[in-house]
Design a protein around this motif. Structure first.
Motif, PDB file in Angstrom:
ATOM      1  N   ASP A   1     -18.557 -68.834 -38.792  1.00  0.00           N
ATOM      2  CA  ASP A   1     -17.305 -68.183 -38.426  1.00  0.00           C
ATOM      3  C   ASP A   1     -16.158 -69.054 -38.922  1.00  0.00           C
ATOM      4  O   ASP A   1     -15.846 -70.091 -38.334  1.00  0.00           O
TER       5      ASP A   1
ATOM      6  N   ARG B   1     -18.762 -71.060 -28.071  1.00  0.00           N
ATOM      7  CA  ARG B   1     -20.086 -70.528 -27.726  1.00  0.00           C
ATOM      8  C   ARG B   1     -20.001 -69.089 -27.250  1.00  0.00           C
ATOM      9  O   ARG B   1     -20.852 -68.256 -27.589  1.00  0.00           O
ATOM     10  N   ASP B   2     -18.964 -68.763 -26.451  1.00  0.00           N
ATOM     11  CA  ASP B   2     -18.800 -67.381 -26.000  1.00  0.00           C
ATOM     12  C   ASP B   2     -18.536 -66.452 -27.177  1.00  0.00           C
ATOM     13  O   ASP B   2     -19.033 -65.322 -27.216  1.00  0.00           O
ATOM     14  N   ARG B   3     -17.753 -66.929 -28.138  1.00  0.00           N
ATOM     15  CA  ARG B   3     -17.473 -66.117 -29.323  1.00  0.00           C
ATOM     16  C   ARG B   3     -18.751 -65.868 -30.117  1.00  0.00           C
ATOM     17  O   ARG B   3     -19.025 -64.739 -30.547  1.00  0.00           O
TER      18      ARG B   3
ATOM     19  N   ALA C   1     -24.325 -60.548 -29.665  1.00  0.00           N
ATOM     20  CA  ALA C   1     -24.611 -59.350 -28.861  1.00  0.00           C
ATOM     21  C   ALA C   1     -24.195 -58.077 -29.593  1.00  0.00           C
ATOM     22  O   ALA C   1     -24.920 -57.075 -29.590  1.00  0.00           O
ATOM     23  N   ASP C   2     -23.021 -58.101 -30.239  1.00  0.00           N
ATOM     24  CA  ASP C   2     -22.572 -56.927 -30.998  1.00  0.00           C
ATOM     25  C   ASP C   2     -23.507 -56.641 -32.168  1.00  0.00           C
ATOM     26  O   ASP C   2     -23.832 -55.482 -32.451  1.00  0.00           O
TER      27      ASP C   2
ATOM     28  N   SER D   1     -26.657 -55.128 -30.806  1.00  0.00           N
ATOM     29  CA  SER D   1     -26.461 -53.737 -30.400  1.00  0.00           C
ATOM     30  C   SER D   1     -26.436 -52.798 -31.606  1.00  0.00           C
ATOM     31  O   SER D   1     -27.072 -51.734 -31.606  1.00  0.00           O
TER      32      SER D   1
ATOM     33  N   ARG E   1     -21.795 -65.965 -28.984  1.00  0.00           N
ATOM     34  CA  ARG E   1     -22.690 -65.122 -28.199  1.00  0.00           C
ATOM     35  C   ARG E   1     -22.241 -63.665 -28.236  1.00  0.00           C
ATOM     36  O   ARG E   1     -23.060 -62.742 -28.288  1.00  0.00           O
ATOM     37  N   ARG E   2     -20.919 -63.438 -28.233  1.00  0.00           N
ATOM     38  CA  ARG E   2     -20.399 -62.075 -28.306  1.00  0.00           C
ATOM     39  C   ARG E   2     -20.725 -61.439 -29.651  1.00  0.00           C
ATOM     40  O   ARG E   2     -21.143 -60.281 -29.720  1.00  0.00           O
ATOM     41  N   PHE E   3     -20.542 -62.195 -30.720  1.00  0.00           N
ATOM     42  CA  PHE E   3     -20.883 -61.680 -32.045  1.00  0.00           C
ATOM     43  C   PHE E   3     -22.374 -61.370 -32.141  1.00  0.00           C
ATOM     44  O   PHE E   3     -22.777 -60.363 -32.722  1.00  0.00           O
TER      45      PHE E   3
END
Length: 244
Positions: free
Chosen positions: A89, A151-153, A159-160, A163, A155-157
């Motif tokens: 990223d 880390r949250d960013r 997860a998307d 999905s 993890r969000r990427f």
């Protein structure tokens, strides 16, 4: 002959230069590898020493060692997380730049804590300890915020992406099931279409029925028809031999 010697000399110089360049690069890479190994070994030894002091000693020395250990652990974890995240990223480069500025404050505080470990005036060191802890807590909080945000960013990427991948897999699975099913209705419809396509040219190419022949009509009467001979009763019938 002279031209060949000049070309050979130039090629020899080129090979020598290339070999020297590769040698310098290899030596530099090996030197950097050795330096990294030495730095990591020094950090490991220093962290082990700090843990021993924080658990084995009480008072100011143990408190200073614990503050240094917490600070170094948080900064190292944040640096590793940002370095790993920026490869995937590029938007984390700005966060990495902010961390570098934060690292300057962290190195300054760590150096000050290290000097105070050797300070013989323990009373003065104890008076400075609350302020040092507050500064360390502020730096650790900022480092932890950057680390967890990265880390949250990530993890969000992830997860998307998972999905979206799941939706694509579901669509592909449905398509595969439809392809392998081959229902009888589809086969019957295909057969009907084939029969219709085959019968359509035959219907167009069949010869037309012959038209009915017109009824022959009597030829028109002559303009001057012959006058029929009148047979009177008193006349004799003609003999057959006279008729011929």
């Amino acid at each position: 002959m002279e031209v060949a010697l000049i070309i050979f000399a130039l090629m020899l110089l080129a090979f020598v230069g290339l070999g020297a360049y590769l040698t310098v690069k290899a030596v530099g890479a090996a030197k950097r590898g050795v330096e990294r190994t030495v730095v990591q070994a020094r950090r490991t030894v220093e962290d082990t020493t700090l843990r021993a002091k924080s658990f084995g000693q009480v008072g100011v020395v143990g408190a200073l060692a614990q503050v240094r250990l917490d600070l170094r652990t948080s900064m190292r974890a944040t640096q590793q997380a940002l370095a790993d995240g920026v490869r995937a990223d590029a938007s984390l480069r700005e966060s990495l730049g902010l961390f570098e500025q934060l690292s300057a404050h962290g190195h300054e505080l760590d150096g000050e804590l290290k000097r105070l470990e050797q300070e013989p005036d323990r009373r003065r060191t104890a008076e400075l300890l609350p302020d040092l802890r507050e500064r360390a807590a502020q730096i650790i909080k900022a480092a932890d915020s950057l680390r967890w945000a990265a880390r949250d960013r990530a993890r969000r990427f992830a997860a998307d992406d998972l999905s979206l991948l799941s939706e694509q897999i579901e669509m592909e699975s449905g398509a595969l099931r439809d392809w392998s099913r081959e229902p009888a209705d589809d086969l019957a419809a295909a057969a009907a279409e084939w029969d219709a396509a085959q019968s359509a040219p035959s219907a167009h190419s069949a010869p037309a029925a012959p038209a009915p022949k017109p009824t022959p009509t009597a030829p028109p009467a002559a303009l001057n028809p012959p006058t029929p001979t009148v047979q009177y009763p008193w006349q004799k019938a003609p003999r057959p031999e006279s008729a011929g």
